[in-house]
Design a protein around this motif. Structure first.
Motif, PDB file in Angstrom:
ATOM      1  N   LEU A 148      59.770  24.183  19.959  1.00 32.71           N
ATOM      2  CA  LEU A 148      60.159  23.762  21.358  1.00 32.71           C
ATOM      3  C   LEU A 148      61.538  24.596  22.270  1.00 32.71           C
ATOM      4  N   ALA A 149      61.752  24.251  21.391  1.00 31.80           N
ATOM      5  CA  ALA A 149      63.252  25.003  21.336  1.00 31.80           C
ATOM      6  C   ALA A 149      63.465  26.834  21.817  1.00 31.80           C
ATOM      7  N   PRO A 150      63.984  26.228  23.162  1.00 29.84           N
ATOM      8  CA  PRO A 150      63.915  28.114  23.764  1.00 29.84           C
ATOM      9  C   PRO A 150      64.042  28.841  22.840  1.00 29.84           C
ATOM     10  N   THR A 151      65.187  28.751  22.071  1.00 27.53           N
ATOM     11  CA  THR A 151      65.520  30.149  21.640  1.00 27.53           C
ATOM     12  C   THR A 151      64.582  30.430  20.408  1.00 27.53           C
ATOM     13  N   PHE A 152      63.817  29.343  19.757  1.00 21.23           N
ATOM     14  CA  PHE A 152      62.664  30.166  19.169  1.00 21.23           C
ATOM     15  C   PHE A 152      61.253  30.324  19.441  1.00 21.23           C
ATOM     16  N   LYS A 153      61.474  30.211  20.640  1.00 26.85           N
ATOM     17  CA  LYS A 153      60.404  30.855  21.239  1.00 26.85           C
ATOM     18  C   LYS A 153      61.133  31.991  21.472  1.00 26.85           C
ATOM     19  N   ASP A 154      60.976  32.793  21.203  1.00 22.82           N
ATOM     20  CA  ASP A 154      61.751  34.644  20.919  1.00 22.82           C
ATOM     21  C   ASP A 154      61.081  34.995  19.646  1.00 22.82           C
ATOM     22  N   LYS A 155      60.191  36.059  19.885  1.00 21.01           N
ATOM     23  CA  LYS A 155      59.367  36.469  18.150  1.00 21.01           C
ATOM     24  C   LYS A 155      60.758  36.782  17.912  1.00 21.01           C
ATOM     25  N   ARG A 156      61.404  37.830  17.901  1.00 20.27           N
ATOM     26  CA  ARG A 156      62.579  38.236  17.645  1.00 20.27           C
ATOM     27  C   ARG A 156      63.313  37.571  16.975  1.00 20.27           C
ATOM     28  N   VAL A 157      64.026  35.740  17.376  1.00 18.54           N
ATOM     29  CA  VAL A 157      64.413  35.785  16.870  1.00 18.54           C
ATOM     30  C   VAL A 157      63.936  35.500  15.220  1.00 18.54           C
ATOM     31  N   LEU A 202      65.897  35.394  12.267  1.00 18.44           N
ATOM     32  CA  LEU A 202      65.776  34.563  10.740  1.00 18.44           C
ATOM     33  C   LEU A 202      65.291  35.260   9.467  1.00 18.44           C
ATOM     34  N   ASN A 203      64.723  35.639   9.120  1.00 20.79           N
ATOM     35  CA  ASN A 203      63.755  35.866   8.451  1.00 20.79           C
ATOM     36  C   ASN A 203      64.244  37.454   8.132  1.00 20.79           C
ATOM     37  N   TYR A 204      64.599  38.222   8.047  1.00 19.06           N
ATOM     38  CA  TYR A 204      65.414  39.506   7.621  1.00 19.06           C
ATOM     39  C   TYR A 204      66.908  39.292   7.289  1.00 19.06           C
ATOM     40  N   ALA A 205      67.416  38.003   7.552  1.00 14.85           N
ATOM     41  CA  ALA A 205      68.712  37.307   7.372  1.00 14.85           C
ATOM     42  C   ALA A 205      68.670  37.071   6.073  1.00 14.85           C
ATOM     43  N   VAL A 206      67.450  36.236   5.697  1.00 14.47           N
ATOM     44  CA  VAL A 206      68.030  35.705   4.439  1.00 14.47           C
ATOM     45  C   VAL A 206      67.276  36.579   2.829  1.00 14.47           C
ATOM     46  N   ASP A 207      68.678  36.710   2.605  1.00 15.09           N
ATOM     47  CA  ASP A 207      68.011  37.288   0.851  1.00 15.09           C
ATOM     48  C   ASP A 207      66.716  36.338   0.268  1.00 15.09           C
ATOM     49  N   LYS A 208      65.828  36.820  -0.416  1.00 16.60           N
ATOM     50  CA  LYS A 208      65.063  35.728  -1.410  1.00 16.60           C
ATOM     51  C   LYS A 208      65.818  36.321  -2.330  1.00 16.60           C
ATOM     52  N   ASN A 209      65.286  37.575  -2.935  1.00 12.83           N
ATOM     53  CA  ASN A 209      65.881  37.340  -4.376  1.00 12.83           C
ATOM     54  C   ASN A 209      66.916  36.854  -5.083  1.00 12.83           C
ATOM     55  N   LEU A 215      68.656  39.887  16.725  1.00 15.08           N
ATOM     56  CA  LEU A 215      68.978  39.063  17.762  1.00 15.08           C
ATOM     57  C   LEU A 215      69.922  38.878  19.660  1.00 15.08           C
ATOM     58  N   LYS A 216      70.344  40.795  18.945  1.00 17.71           N
ATOM     59  CA  LYS A 216      71.185  41.281  20.485  1.00 17.71           C
ATOM     60  C   LYS A 216      69.877  41.496  21.657  1.00 17.71           C
ATOM     61  N   GLU A 217      69.067  42.464  20.873  1.00 20.25           N
ATOM     62  CA  GLU A 217      67.460  42.114  21.642  1.00 20.25           C
ATOM     63  C   GLU A 217      67.141  40.985  22.423  1.00 20.25           C
ATOM     64  N   ALA A 218      67.551  39.894  21.310  1.00 19.96           N
ATOM     65  CA  ALA A 218      66.624  38.719  22.063  1.00 19.96           C
ATOM     66  C   ALA A 218      67.420  37.998  23.152  1.00 19.96           C
ATOM     67  N   ALA A 269      53.071  38.262  10.677  1.00 16.88           N
ATOM     68  CA  ALA A 269      54.283  38.921  12.412  1.00 16.88           C
ATOM     69  C   ALA A 269      54.793  38.137  13.248  1.00 16.88           C
ATOM     70  N   ASP A 270      54.046  36.423  13.434  1.00 15.27           N
ATOM     71  CA  ASP A 270      54.460  35.899  14.355  1.00 15.27           C
ATOM     72  C   ASP A 270      55.729  34.958  13.396  1.00 15.27           C
ATOM     73  N   ALA A 271      55.866  34.339  12.510  1.00 17.94           N
ATOM     74  CA  ALA A 271      56.853  34.478  12.056  1.00 17.94           C
ATOM     75  C   ALA A 271      57.348  33.064  12.385  1.00 17.94           C
ATOM     76  N   PRO A 272      56.261  31.594  12.328  1.00 18.95           N
ATOM     77  CA  PRO A 272      57.420  30.041  12.265  1.00 18.95           C
ATOM     78  C   PRO A 272      57.978  29.699  11.726  1.00 18.95           C
ATOM     79  N   TYR A 273      57.998  30.149  10.369  1.00 20.44           N
ATOM     80  CA  TYR A 273      59.084  29.138   9.166  1.00 20.44           C
ATOM     81  C   TYR A 273      59.830  30.829   9.486  1.00 20.44           C
ATOM     82  N   ILE A 274      60.592  29.969   8.270  1.00 17.62           N
ATOM     83  CA  ILE A 274      62.043  31.303   7.752  1.00 17.62           C
ATOM     84  C   ILE A 274      61.017  31.373   6.217  1.00 17.62           C
TER      85      ILE A 274
END
Length: 512
Positions: free
Chosen positions: A280-289, A293-300, A342-345, A473-478
């Motif tokens: 519901l937050a405007p920031t997270f309505k953009d799929k690119r954001v 956040l998923n690319y920013a986290v090192d899962k290993n 993030l820049k594109e968004a 692809a829609d990334a509703p989570y990290i």
């Protein structure tokens, strides 16, 4: 003292002894010795003992010490009968006929029968309980005879029997429901090996042997679930004999692995760990954001720092052990790509976000790790820890209290019905009781509903695999990890089993 008085006293003593022996007998007439008090130490706090209206697996697990279901899962998540003896499904998957065990009583003496099943299902159908989505498709329930019940669905549902094996789908005493009404969450009455004794909120829940249980009687005096938030303290309780079972973190293994009186059990799980984004937050309505956040986290690094190596990265919207799983392209750790998205968004300098986390040791470690990871792409995170009950209670109501705020909710989900449907709809559909992020995609909503009605297995697999691709692809989570679980227990304890959905099952508990 006269001979008559002596005689009367002797008779009284004999009577007292006879009564004691009678009370200690099982239904089969065998004397039972109720000896040791068993303690299970856990990190959370209990919020409800009504599984039909519970939020977390822990609550359902504890309540199922006294409750039983029509069906249950074994350690491999295979569905097997419990209070049921068998079932048939109509060709269109809309009518399920279930036969029931006979000579079963609830701990309050009420008979278990088809009418009890009908009352329980209709309770969930008619009241908006937290697990209502599980039975929302039921049109009506019919009593065929005292030990046969017919369940008629509104539309075909290919996984309905699995639904009845969900740990929330217990059968509660109809007499107790009538007596306690909305307070049944504090007065559980079931058909299991134990019956409820007391609940001291925030501290412990205790059960004692149920003399009406139609099965092997336990040889323990009681079982108490004790809330101990700090992981090291729980392990110390087990090593000192104050507790007989607990989860254990990998870093604490040296404290127990050489103890000849204890054993450590590793259990693979179907538990997905992730952070839900408030859509519901405007920031997270953009799929690119969301993707950034998923690319920013090192899962290993997550696995090494948070899970001490006892996990694997998430590879789809739900874990591999769930039906129809299909591996998706990884969100590989890529700071440059995250910053570019993030820049594109429109967020070249990042933004601020609150991370809601639970206040136990591992949850705090996870939140701190995510905070550090997001800082690398300019996302400034504030950690807000709460007890488990408050954490989930507030998460459910974000849309009412903080609809526009940038919030990440620390989340975990075990699809306890072992189905793709239960891995998706509760979390991502408009009607989902655990849709903390208020995610809604009209097209995917329709597809999630349609997938439950498919009778042909190939069609079902194709649709669920397509849904996985789109949701990933829609990334509703990290997206985070799928964890394994470690538990430690007294070697003399038998009948306490951890299932892949993180529910622990008390089944013929013995201490010997």
């Amino acid at each position: 003292m006269s001979k008559k008085t002596t005689y009367l006293i002797s008779l009284l003593v004999i009577l007292i002894i006879a009564i004691a022996i009678y009370i200690g007998q099982s239904k089969t007439g065998k004397a039972v010795s109720h000896g040791k008090d068993i303690t299970i130490a856990f990190g959370g706090t209990v919020t409800s003992l009504d599984p039909q209206d519970a939020t977390v697996t822990l609550d359902m697990s504890i309540a199922k010490t006294t409750y039983q279901s029509l069906f249950k899962f074994d350690v491999n998540m295979n569905l097997i009968p419990s209070l049921a003896t068998g079932s048939t499904m109509s060709k269109d998957a809309k009518i399920y006929t279930i036969t029931l065990k006979k000579n079963i009583k609830f701990a309050d003496g009420t008979d278990f029968n088809a009418n009890a099943v009908k009352i329980n299902l209709e309770r969930q159908m008619n009241k908006k309980l937290k697990r209502h989505i599980l039975v929302a498709n039921i049109d009506k329930v019919e009593v065929v005879d005292p030990y046969t019940v017919k369940i008629i669905l509104k539309k075909p549902y290919n996984s309905f029997l699995n639904t009845l094996g969900n740990p929330s789908e217990v059968i509660i005493s109809p007499a107790a429901l009538a007596k306690y009404k909305d307070k049944i969450n504090e007065h559980p009455v079931g058909t299991g090996q134990f019956m409820f004794k007391e609940w001291v909120h925030g501290d412990h829940v205790t059960f004692v042997p149920n003399p009406l249980y139609n099965g092997p009687q336990t040889n323990v005096a009681s079982i108490t679930y004790k809330s101990i938030p700090e992981a090291g303290s729980r392990v110390s309780m087990v090593t000192s004999g104050q507790a007989q079972w607990s989860f254990i973190s990998p870093e604490l293994l040296p404290k127990v692995e050489n103890n000849k009186d204890l054993k450590v059990v590793k259990t693979p799980s179907i538990i997905a760990i992730f952070y839900t984004l408030n859509m519901l937050a405007p920031t997270f309505k953009d799929k690119r954001v969301r993707q950034a956040l998923n690319y920013a986290v090192d899962k290993n690094a997550w696995i090494n720092v948070v899970d001490q190596g006892l996990a694997v990265p998430a590879k789809s919207i739900f874990p591999k052990a769930i039906e129809t799983f299909k591996e998706q392209p990884a969100y590989t750790y890529n700071i440059k790509k995250a910053k570019q998205l993030l820049k594109e968004a429109g967020y070249p300098n990042g933004f601020s976000v609150d991370i809601w986390i639970k206040n136990n040791s591992s949850a705090l470690r996870s939140g701190e790790f995510l905070q550090q990871q997001l800082a690398q792409v300019g996302v400034k995170a504030s950690l807000i820890p709460r007890d488990v009950a408050s954490h989930y209670s507030l998460a459910i109501h974000i849309k009412d209290t903080d609809p526009k705020k940038n919030i990440l909710v620390q989340s975990g989900w075990s699809a306890s019905s072992a189905t793709a449907d239960w891995a998706l709809r509760p979390l991502l559909s408009k009607e989902g009781s655990f849709n903390f992020g208020n995610y809604y995609n009209a097209k995917l909503e329709q597809e999630m509903q349609q997938a439950t009605t498919l009778i042909n297995s190939d069609d079902k697999i194709k649709m669920y695999q397509d849904l996985q691709q789109k949701l990933w692809a829609d990334a509703p989570y990290i997206f985070g990890t799928v964890s394994s679980m470690l538990s430690v227990q007294d070697k003399k304890l038998h009948g306490c089993t951890l299932l892949p959905d993180q529910s622990f099952v008390i089944d013929n508990l013995q201490y010997k």
